[in-house]
Write a protein that holds these residues in place. Structure first.
Motif, PDB file in Angstrom:
ATOM      1  N   PRO A 236      -4.315  -8.990  13.111  1.00 51.70           N
ATOM      2  CA  PRO A 236      -2.636  -8.290  11.855  1.00 51.70           C
ATOM      3  C   PRO A 236      -3.870  -8.074  10.798  1.00 51.70           C
ATOM      4  N   LEU A 237      -4.987  -7.251  11.387  1.00 52.94           N
ATOM      5  CA  LEU A 237      -5.282  -6.474  10.287  1.00 52.94           C
ATOM      6  C   LEU A 237      -4.608  -5.058  10.445  1.00 52.94           C
ATOM      7  N   VAL A 238      -4.732  -4.768  12.018  1.00 52.19           N
ATOM      8  CA  VAL A 238      -4.360  -2.960  12.424  1.00 52.19           C
ATOM      9  C   VAL A 238      -3.007  -2.681  11.452  1.00 52.19           C
ATOM     10  N   LEU A 239      -2.276  -4.164  11.302  1.00 52.84           N
ATOM     11  CA  LEU A 239      -1.040  -3.734  10.560  1.00 52.84           C
ATOM     12  C   LEU A 239      -1.383  -3.887   8.853  1.00 52.84           C
ATOM     13  N   SER A 240      -1.782  -5.023   8.510  1.00 49.60           N
ATOM     14  CA  SER A 240      -1.946  -5.515   7.163  1.00 49.60           C
ATOM     15  C   SER A 240      -2.431  -3.723   6.400  1.00 49.60           C
ATOM     16  N   VAL A 241      -3.898  -3.240   7.209  1.00 52.95           N
ATOM     17  CA  VAL A 241      -4.483  -2.394   6.484  1.00 52.95           C
ATOM     18  C   VAL A 241      -3.559  -1.073   6.164  1.00 52.95           C
ATOM     19  N   HIS A 242      -2.503  -0.536   6.586  1.00 57.43           N
ATOM     20  CA  HIS A 242      -1.255   0.509   6.177  1.00 57.43           C
ATOM     21  C   HIS A 242      -0.533   0.088   5.939  1.00 57.43           C
ATOM     22  N   SER A 243      -0.294  -1.631   5.966  1.00 55.60           N
ATOM     23  CA  SER A 243       1.115  -2.361   4.761  1.00 55.60           C
ATOM     24  C   SER A 243       0.572  -1.955   3.419  1.00 55.60           C
ATOM     25  N   VAL A 244      -0.825  -2.383   3.123  1.00 53.14           N
ATOM     26  CA  VAL A 244      -0.925  -1.971   2.090  1.00 53.14           C
ATOM     27  C   VAL A 244      -1.015  -0.831   1.625  1.00 53.14           C
ATOM     28  N   VAL A 245      -2.415   0.440   1.564  1.00 55.25           N
ATOM     29  CA  VAL A 245      -1.741   1.756   1.729  1.00 55.25           C
ATOM     30  C   VAL A 245      -0.847   1.898   1.383  1.00 55.25           C
ATOM     31  N   SER A 246       0.758   1.215   1.896  1.00 56.10           N
ATOM     32  CA  SER A 246       1.914   1.870   2.301  1.00 56.10           C
ATOM     33  C   SER A 246       2.095   0.889   0.409  1.00 56.10           C
ATOM     34  N   PHE A 247       1.631  -0.004   0.267  1.00 51.37           N
ATOM     35  CA  PHE A 247       2.309  -0.917  -1.035  1.00 51.37           C
ATOM     36  C   PHE A 247       1.150   0.198  -2.562  1.00 51.37           C
ATOM     37  N   ASP A 248       0.893   0.967  -2.223  1.00 54.69           N
ATOM     38  CA  ASP A 248       0.353   1.786  -3.417  1.00 54.69           C
ATOM     39  C   ASP A 248       1.698   2.718  -3.418  1.00 54.69           C
ATOM     40  N   PHE A 249       2.574   2.942  -2.130  1.00 52.99           N
ATOM     41  CA  PHE A 249       3.465   3.776  -2.883  1.00 52.99           C
ATOM     42  C   PHE A 249       4.396   3.155  -2.856  1.00 52.99           C
ATOM     43  N   ALA A 250       4.889   2.644  -2.494  1.00 50.67           N
ATOM     44  CA  ALA A 250       6.133   1.825  -2.318  1.00 50.67           C
ATOM     45  C   ALA A 250       6.394   0.745  -3.283  1.00 50.67           C
ATOM     46  N   VAL A 251       5.023  -0.270  -4.206  1.00 55.28           N
ATOM     47  CA  VAL A 251       5.683  -1.208  -4.770  1.00 55.28           C
ATOM     48  C   VAL A 251       5.895  -0.530  -6.846  1.00 55.28           C
ATOM     49  N   SER A 252       6.343   1.014  -6.615  1.00 58.56           N
ATOM     50  CA  SER A 252       6.061   1.836  -7.775  1.00 58.56           C
ATOM     51  C   SER A 252       7.743   1.987  -7.597  1.00 58.56           C
ATOM     52  N   GLN A 253       8.262   2.564  -8.302  1.00 56.56           N
ATOM     53  CA  GLN A 253      10.094   2.378  -8.416  1.00 56.56           C
ATOM     54  C   GLN A 253      10.522   4.094  -8.387  1.00 56.56           C
ATOM     55  N   LEU A 254       9.122   5.133  -8.232  1.00 57.06           N
ATOM     56  CA  LEU A 254       9.997   6.561  -8.224  1.00 57.06           C
ATOM     57  C   LEU A 254      10.362   6.620  -6.352  1.00 57.06           C
ATOM     58  N   PRO A 255      10.848   7.115  -6.705  1.00 58.44           N
ATOM     59  CA  PRO A 255      12.331   7.078  -5.568  1.00 58.44           C
ATOM     60  C   PRO A 255      11.321   7.998  -4.549  1.00 58.44           C
ATOM     61  N   GLY A 256      11.601   8.086  -3.028  1.00 58.48           N
ATOM     62  CA  GLY A 256      10.722   8.586  -2.212  1.00 58.48           C
ATOM     63  C   GLY A 256       9.878   7.903  -1.388  1.00 58.48           C
ATOM     64  N   TRP A 257       9.264   6.422  -2.789  1.00 64.58           N
ATOM     65  CA  TRP A 257       8.165   5.767  -2.743  1.00 64.58           C
ATOM     66  C   TRP A 257       8.800   4.626  -2.575  1.00 64.58           C
ATOM     67  N   HIS A 258       9.384   4.473  -3.252  1.00 67.07           N
ATOM     68  CA  HIS A 258       9.864   2.582  -3.089  1.00 67.07           C
ATOM     69  C   HIS A 258      11.127   3.058  -1.661  1.00 67.07           C
ATOM     70  N   THR A 259      10.588   2.505  -0.771  1.00 65.65           N
ATOM     71  CA  THR A 259      11.772   1.477   0.063  1.00 65.65           C
ATOM     72  C   THR A 259      11.481   0.866   0.646  1.00 65.65           C
ATOM     73  N   THR A 260      11.505  -0.362   0.999  1.00 66.54           N
ATOM     74  CA  THR A 260      11.332  -1.424   2.498  1.00 66.54           C
ATOM     75  C   THR A 260      11.243  -0.736   3.639  1.00 66.54           C
ATOM     76  N   ILE A 261      11.276   0.250   4.065  1.00 60.89           N
ATOM     77  CA  ILE A 261      10.357   0.360   5.440  1.00 60.89           C
ATOM     78  C   ILE A 261       8.999   0.623   5.368  1.00 60.89           C
ATOM     79  N   PHE A 262       8.517   0.853   4.070  1.00 57.39           N
ATOM     80  CA  PHE A 262       7.438   1.656   4.370  1.00 57.39           C
ATOM     81  C   PHE A 262       6.059   1.226   5.068  1.00 57.39           C
ATOM     82  N   PRO A 263       6.708  -0.372   4.781  1.00 56.02           N
ATOM     83  CA  PRO A 263       4.793  -0.663   5.566  1.00 56.02           C
ATOM     84  C   PRO A 263       4.976  -0.444   7.100  1.00 56.02           C
ATOM     85  N   PRO A 264       5.930  -0.999   7.788  1.00 56.98           N
ATOM     86  CA  PRO A 264       6.120  -1.020   9.697  1.00 56.98           C
ATOM     87  C   PRO A 264       5.578   0.108   9.048  1.00 56.98           C
TER      88      PRO A 264
END
Lengths: 467, 400
Positions: A236-264
């Protein structure tokens, strides 16, 4: 195998994993011997070169601490520049090791034994390089420990709702588990080296680190159980680390950052770049240390297939993002993506698409998958392309945000460049030390996939292997 | 029900197929009556059942593709079951016909008056229009037809011709096949499901539907194998080791489903942009909240805990129950995606969910026919790929 046959026939369904039919002691000699003999002169040259690059890193960071992050090319709104790009890039590279050692282990992919040690070491060094960037990016680096939640008389706690804090947890957990996994996997090999040691220093040092390994059945039983549990925990860590890194971007409201496919999408990209870096290093190392019979062309072929698969996943994510940006009907979303492809950073976008989506398509051809020069060049392109992917995400979305009056073209300063190059020094110095002092291939695991390890083995045969 | 233990061919197929067909016909007739009673309810229930069975077939297609791509050994003995499931998938296009006639009831973007007053929908019109929508659906089914046929005919051919080359050929088809699979599944999910809420969008939606599809097909395959086992078919060939692996896959993809579902929810919740949150907002209103909770519990927490231990994954009783459970919860998931958009301006969302007998009749209707077609296909050929070079190894497969 003749070349004509190779052209027509794909890999035999039951190709042997190790070529040349070595015996157990041959393997110990080949791999263990590297750490015992005097290092080749190229090794000293390379260490000298990369250690001086590491000094460049130390110098750049020293000046950064003295002067502050103003020496970088950052501006507002591009407050995240190369440092974050480099952080995500290095973390991504640090994904292949655990994927190979944990997920491929659970999937019973026995070819992984030839490359797992190598990839895990690379993972650890890449994560070290990655962790350096957020640390030096915080500005007041001397209070970086404030990111950790510890009771203190200031009653000060980190913001648990911030994905930047989750990064601290995710990456440090990943680092710890990867290190543990790497070390636990190495214990039997360290014991092998200990038993071969001829000098007092080696005997004592390896004796300490092999934790009293005697290779008894009972020890093996516990060891394999521990390895399986660590693999299950690391998966699960293989998936979680970069998913959390993607949250750095995707939880914002910035276009190009905020999109649900970011974690996978980030996870696929991380595995993609991680494999590219493993390949780059493995191709060179197997040549220099003559490990062609252990890291065979079949191994490289399979890894090329994984790179092709992850390239397609990344391409899928790019196209999904682009389509949904249009489909959303949101003009800011639409602008963000059209701006990426045609705006001031279009050159970076097209480098990314070319390197990550177009060039890996060559790997559909088996001849290219089995051609060392071709695949080497492709892995370099992927390493470049994945850096540009993060550059496109970080910079193009920030630079052209909601307020056109603050738009300015982002250019890195020489300190950005030197810091980045410096981390190559750190990475390769560590890696070269690993090659010199530790068994770069998991000796005991490769022994386990030899025909002779099969209880039904009836002595050497001319060709073929086990299932 | 009997098979010849030498050729692995059915000598007596039993009455299972005809029973399934009878259930299917009764279900379809009842659903047709339902259409006359309440067409809107009918179409929504029907779409749920249709998507359920299509995704189940797609999951089996994925399983077959990945089996060939990674050169798997343990799953050779299950290959025919997955192949017969996937090859039934393209036939479901027949069941799309009522949906084509029910688009007005299902998809708000087909209403000319609504689109005329909605700039967003006008912007989407080049994609969301009836002609293109139908053409795309036809395209998906055509691709699925060609792909499943290409794989299936080669697999059958290998039974008689004993060519090792067919294994390699099927692998070569599977590589581009996987790319086609990914894109068709994603856009089918966008078309049939995401466009039910035409303002809403989520880039991960295709992946979300994919994981559900795979889980439901794993449940289906497990159940079929256990059913055969109960009848003494392949009972000594598909061993607990194979079931253990199926259990592992259900367990692993349950976690993966939660990961994807959570990513979608979490990013939308955190971003808190109204046009995105509307999807979850309507599914947390009134009694829909209980369905949402059931999905969290039933699609993740319950199967996770159930299948956590090795003993559970090796217990055929537990797996039989989990097979049914994965099918049930996948249906709930599809229901939860589709039904809240029923009624003008999502009226159903505010009234809470109310089960209809048509939910059951459409499921039995399409499902009965699906299972009948599957069974006919499955029993017409050897139950295992008799000349697969890895068959013998698959019989004797043991978890390390």
């Amino acid at each position: 195998m003749s070349t004509a046959a190779a052209k027509k026939e794909t890999i035999p369904l039951d190709a042997p994993l190790v070529l040349g039919n070595p015996s157990f002691s041959d393997l110990s000699e080949t791999i263990g011997g590297i750490t015992e003999k005097k290092a080749p002169v190229q090794w000293f040259l390379l260490v000298g070169f990369f250690a001086s690059l590491a000094l460049l890193f130390a110098g750049s960071v020293g000046y950064l601490f003295w002067e502050g992050v103003g020496i970088w090319g950052l501006n507002v709104p591009v407050a995240w520049g190369w440092a974050i790009v480099n952080f995500v890039w290095w973390v991504g590279i640090g994904h292949a090791g655990t994927l190979i050692s944990a997920i491929l282990f659970l999937f019973r992919q026995r070819w992984r034994t030839a490359i797992n040690r190598f990839a895990e070491a690379m993972t650890i060094f890449a994560v070290i390089c990655a962790l350096l960037f957020p640390m030096i990016h915080v500005g007041r680096v001397w209070v970086v420990y404030w990111t950790l939640p510890f009771p203190n008389q200031m009653m000060m706690w980190p913001n648990f709702r911030s994905p930047l804090l989750w990064d601290v947890f995710a990456v440090s957990t990943y680092f710890t588990v990867s290190l543990l996994f790497w070390y636990v996997g190495m214990i039997p090999d360290l014991a092998t080296l200990r038993d071969r040691a001829t000098t007092k220093v080696r005997k004592v040092m390896l004796g300490i680190f092999s934790l009293g390994w005697r290779g008894s059945n009972k020890q093996w039983k516990h060891y394999e159980r521990a390895y399986l549990i660590l693999a299950a925990l690391a998966t699960p860590l293989v998936l979680s680390v970069h998913s959390v890194v993607s949250f750095d971007f995707a939880v914002s409201q910035l276009p190009g950052w905020h999109t649900t496919i970011f974690p996978p999408y980030f996870v696929a990209g991380a595995i993609f770049s991680g494999f590219a870096m493993v390949m780059t290093l493995a191709i060179v190392a197997r040549k220099i240390y003559k490990l062609e019979n252990i890291i065979t062309i079949n191994h490289l072929d399979v890894m090329n297939k994984i790179m092709l698969a992850t390239s397609l996943m990344v391409g899928y994510a790019y196209s999904c993002e682009f389509f949904v940006a249009w489909y959303s009907g949101n003009e800011f979303e639409q602008f963000a993506f059209i701006n990426r492809a045609t705006g001031p950073y279009a050159w970076a976008y097209w480098i990314m698409i070319t390197c990550n989506v177009f060039i890996p398509q060559f790997l559909w051809s088996q001849r290219i998958r089995r051609s060392i020069p071709f695949m080497f060049v492709i892995t370099i392109f992927i390493n470049i392309g994945m850096w540009f992917e993060r550059f496109v995400i970080v910079v193009s979305s920030l630079a052209n945000d909601f307020l056109p009056s603050s738009w300015a073209y982002y250019t890195p300063s020489m300190w950005d460049v030197m810091t980045y190059i410096g981390t190559f020094g750190v990475f390769f110095t560590l890696f070269l030390l690993f090659l010199r002092f530790l068994p770069m291939v998991a000796i005991s695991e490769v022994k386990g996939v030899l025909p002779a390890a099969n209880p039904h083995y009836r002595g050497p045969v001319s060709s073929g292997g086990q299932s | 029900m009997k098979i010849d233990t030498k050729t692995f061919r059915f000598t007596d197929t039993g009455s299972f197929g005809s029973k399934a067909m009878i259930v299917g016909v009764i279900g379809l007739l009842a659903s047709a009556a339902g259409y006359l009673v309440n067409s809107e309810q009918f179409f929504h229930s029907y779409l749920t059942a249709f998507v359920f069975w299509v995704t189940l077939g797609l999951g089996a297609l994925f399983f077959t593709l990945i089996h060939h791509l990674v050169d798997a050994e343990w799953s050779v003995v299950l290959r025919r079951v997955m192949e017969s499931t996937m090859v039934t998938l393209p036939l479901l296009i027949v069941f799309f016909v009522p949906i084509a006639f029910g688009m007005h009831d299902l998809f708000e973007w087909t209403h000319v008056d609504v689109v005329a007053g909605d700039t967003l929908l006008q912007g989407k019109a080049p994609y969301l229009n009836t002609t293109f929508f139908l053409a795309r659906t036809a395209g998906y089914f055509l691709i699925w037809y060609l792909l499943t046929r290409a794989l299936y005919t080669r697999s059958i051919k290998q039974d008689t011709s004993n060519e090792k080359g067919q294994t390699i050929r099927m692998r070569q088809i599977s590589a581009p096949g996987m790319v086609l699979f990914g894109f068709t599944l994603t856009y089918a999910a966008f078309d049939w499901l995401m466009s039910l809420n035409p303002h809403w969008y989520s880039t991960i939606f295709g992946v979300y539907i994919f994981v559900g599809a795979l889980l439901s097909s794993l449940g289906f395959i497990t159940l079929i194998l256990l059913f055969l086992r109960g009848k003494g078919v392949l009972a000594d060939k598909v061993t607990v080791e194979h079931y253990h692996d199926l259990g592992k896959l259900i367990f692993a993809f349950t976690i993966f489903w939660a990961y994807i579902g959570f990513s979608q929810y979490f990013l939308i919740w955190y971003g808190n942009i109204p046009e995105e949150t509307i999807f979850y907002h309507t599914r947390w209103a009134g009694s829909w909240k209980y369905v949402s909770m059931l999905i969290i519990l039933g699609h993740f927490i319950f199967p996770f805990l159930m299948l956590l231990t090795r003993a559970a994954k090796r217990s055929l009783k537990v797996l039989a129950f989990m097979g049914f459970w994965m099918l049930f919860i996948h249906w709930v998931d599809m229901y939860w995606v589709i039904l809240p958009s029923m009624g003008a301006h999502g009226a159903n969302a505010h009234h809470g969910f109310s089960l209809s007998w048509m939910d059951l009749s459409t499921m039995l209707g399409i499902g009965g026919i699906f299972v009948w077609l599957f069974w006919k296909r499955f029993t017409s050929q050897p139950v295992v790929p008799v000349n697969d070079p890895k068959l013998e190894a698959s019989f004797h497969f043991v978890n390390g």
